[in-house]
Design a protein around this motif. Structure first.
Motif, short mmCIF file in Angstrom:
data_model
loop_
_atom_site.label_atom_id
_atom_site.label_comp_id
_atom_site.label_asym_id
_atom_site.label_seq_id
_atom_site.Cartn_x
_atom_site.Cartn_y
_atom_site.Cartn_z
N GLY A 63 0.69 -1.22 -0.07
CA GLY A 63 0.17 -0.02 -0.01
C GLY A 63 0.98 1.40 0.17
N ASP A 64 2.22 1.13 0.41
CA ASP A 64 3.04 2.54 0.22
C ASP A 64 3.49 2.55 -1.16
OD1 ASP A 64 4.87 0.50 0.29
OD2 ASP A 64 6.18 1.07 1.81
N GLY A 65 3.22 1.71 -2.22
CA GLY A 65 3.43 2.19 -3.59
C GLY A 65 4.89 1.54 -3.65
N THR A 66 5.15 0.57 -3.05
CA THR A 66 6.43 -0.23 -3.45
C THR A 66 6.18 -1.57 -3.71
OG1 THR A 66 6.94 -1.02 -1.32
CG2 THR A 66 7.87 1.17 -1.95
N LEU A 67 7.43 -2.03 -4.67
CA LEU A 67 7.40 -3.62 -5.07
C LEU A 67 8.68 -4.11 -4.39
CD1 LEU A 67 7.12 -5.84 -6.87
CD2 LEU A 67 8.70 -4.87 -8.47
N SER A 68 8.61 -5.08 -3.52
CA SER A 68 9.66 -5.45 -2.70
C SER A 68 9.89 -7.03 -3.27
CB SER A 68 9.28 -5.69 -1.41
OG SER A 68 8.93 -4.51 -0.70
N VAL A 69 11.14 -7.16 -3.41
CA VAL A 69 11.80 -8.74 -3.80
C VAL A 69 12.33 -9.03 -2.57
CG1 VAL A 69 13.29 -9.78 -5.58
CG2 VAL A 69 12.07 -7.78 -6.19
N CYS A 70 12.02 -10.23 -2.06
CA CYS A 70 12.65 -11.19 -0.93
C CYS A 70 13.37 -12.14 -1.45
CB CYS A 70 11.78 -11.52 0.07
SG CYS A 70 10.46 -10.27 0.61
N ASN A 71 14.82 -12.65 -1.06
CA ASN A 71 15.46 -13.45 -1.25
C ASN A 71 15.17 -14.46 -0.30
OD1 ASN A 71 17.51 -15.23 -1.52
ND2 ASN A 71 18.94 -13.82 -2.36
N LEU A 72 14.61 -15.69 -0.79
CA LEU A 72 14.25 -16.71 0.47
C LEU A 72 15.47 -17.50 0.64
CD1 LEU A 72 10.80 -17.82 -1.37
CD2 LEU A 72 11.32 -16.13 0.60
N ARG A 73 16.43 -17.67 -0.24
CA ARG A 73 17.69 -18.36 0.38
C ARG A 73 18.28 -17.66 1.30
NH1 ARG A 73 18.60 -19.33 -5.74
NH2 ARG A 73 17.77 -21.46 -6.07
N LYS A 74 18.35 -16.51 1.40
CA LYS A 74 19.14 -15.63 2.55
C LYS A 74 18.15 -15.07 3.44
CE LYS A 74 22.91 -14.25 -0.72
NZ LYS A 74 23.21 -13.03 -1.43
N ASN A 75 16.80 -15.16 3.24
CA ASN A 75 15.76 -14.83 4.34
C ASN A 75 15.99 -13.26 4.54
OD1 ASN A 75 13.45 -14.98 5.77
ND2 ASN A 75 14.55 -15.39 7.78
N THR A 76 16.02 -12.48 3.35
CA THR A 76 16.15 -11.12 3.51
C THR A 76 15.18 -10.33 2.38
OG1 THR A 76 18.18 -10.95 2.05
CG2 THR A 76 18.60 -11.08 4.48
N VAL A 77 15.06 -9.12 2.55
CA VAL A 77 14.45 -8.42 1.50
C VAL A 77 15.69 -7.70 0.68
CG1 VAL A 77 13.32 -6.14 0.95
CG2 VAL A 77 12.74 -7.55 2.93
N GLN A 78 15.77 -8.35 -0.52
CA GLN A 78 16.89 -8.01 -1.39
C GLN A 78 16.86 -6.64 -2.06
OE1 GLN A 78 17.72 -11.09 -4.44
NE2 GLN A 78 18.35 -9.51 -6.01
N THR A 79 15.51 -6.12 -2.43
CA THR A 79 15.55 -4.87 -2.99
C THR A 79 14.22 -4.30 -2.86
OG1 THR A 79 16.03 -3.47 -4.96
CG2 THR A 79 15.02 -5.67 -5.31
N ARG A 80 13.76 -3.08 -2.89
CA ARG A 80 12.72 -2.41 -2.94
C ARG A 80 12.70 -1.22 -3.96
NH1 ARG A 80 11.75 -1.37 2.52
NH2 ARG A 80 10.95 -3.46 2.84
N SER A 81 11.48 -1.17 -4.61
CA SER A 81 11.18 -0.03 -5.70
C SER A 81 11.36 1.31 -4.97
CB SER A 81 10.23 -0.47 -6.45
OG SER A 81 8.93 -0.16 -5.86
N GLU A 82 11.47 2.38 -5.96
CA GLU A 82 11.12 3.79 -5.25
C GLU A 82 9.85 3.79 -4.97
OE1 GLU A 82 13.54 6.00 -4.86
OE2 GLU A 82 14.90 4.55 -5.41
N PHE A 83 9.13 4.82 -4.01
CA PHE A 83 7.77 5.01 -3.91
C PHE A 83 6.96 5.39 -5.10
CE2 PHE A 83 9.79 5.39 0.34
CZ PHE A 83 9.10 4.47 0.92
N SER A 84 6.22 4.81 -5.30
CA SER A 84 5.41 5.19 -6.65
C SER A 84 4.07 5.95 -5.91
CB SER A 84 4.52 3.72 -7.13
OG SER A 84 3.66 4.17 -8.12
N GLU A 85 3.58 6.72 -6.96
CA GLU A 85 2.66 7.78 -6.53
C GLU A 85 1.17 7.13 -6.18
OE1 GLU A 85 3.75 8.18 -9.82
OE2 GLU A 85 5.31 9.41 -9.15
N GLU A 86 1.09 5.76 -6.64
CA GLU A 86 -0.15 5.15 -6.04
C GLU A 86 0.07 3.97 -5.34
OE1 GLU A 86 -0.48 6.22 -9.77
OE2 GLU A 86 1.07 4.75 -10.34
N GLU A 87 -0.86 3.30 -4.84
CA GLU A 87 -0.82 1.94 -4.18
C GLU A 87 -0.63 1.05 -5.31
OE1 GLU A 87 -3.87 -0.81 -1.60
OE2 GLU A 87 -3.89 1.42 -1.35
N LEU A 88 0.27 -0.21 -5.01
CA LEU A 88 0.47 -0.98 -5.89
C LEU A 88 -0.33 -2.30 -5.19
CD1 LEU A 88 4.28 -1.12 -6.65
CD2 LEU A 88 2.28 0.13 -8.20
#
Length: 150
Positions: A15-40
């Motif tokens: 709802g904050d307008g970001t796309l998150s990519v989680c690496n399940l092998r390392k159990n971490t958030v690998q990257t997060r997109s910049e904030f979008s103007e709208e909710e994804l």
């Protein structure tokens, strides 16, 4: 959310307008997109995993290139005046979208175009889409948790 099995990554929109990519092998958030103007609101992998397609609250569909998640590489505007709450991959070039206004559409990705409207729930938003394994039926659902064959 969607799962990229070959890379063991989990992709999620928020709802904050970001796309998150989680690496399940390392159990971490690998990257997060910049904030979008709208909710994804929805996400699906297309083009053999090379494109990430996200629906948004404003009715715009955002496309990200795999590995370049900071900002979207393309936008598809004019799809719906309402939120695109559900995405269902039909094949590598086509996705089925479900909108808050109850419209279900077949959409081409790269080239971005509305191929045709498929169905409509006149007064209920589309919150989920599913497909039978034999590709004969597409099911859609709305807030009352009923599942309707189309």
């Amino acid at each position: 959310m969607t799962f990229a099995a070959d890379a063991m990554k989990l992709l999620g929109t928020s709802g904050d307008g970001t796309l998150s990519v989680c690496n399940l092998r390392k159990n971490t958030v690998q990257t997060r997109s910049e904030f979008s103007e709208e909710e994804l609101t929805s996400v699906v992998l297309m083009k053999n995993g090379r494109k990430v397609v996200c629906g948004s609250q404003s009715g715009t569909v955002l496309l990200y290139s795999w590995g370049y998640f900071k900002d979207c590489s393309d936008r598809f505007v004019g799809l719906s005046p309402n939120s695109v709450d559900a995405l269902l991959k039909l094949d590598e070039d086509r996705v089925i979208t479900g909108s808050e206004n109850g419209l279900i559409s077949l959409v081409g990705i790269l080239p971005n175009r509305i191929i045709q409207p498929i169905a409509e729930h006149s007064e209920y938003p589309i919150e989920s889409l599913g497909i039978a394994s034999v590709l004969c039926f597409i099911n859609s659902g709305f807030l009352s948790l009923n599942v309707n064959p189309l």
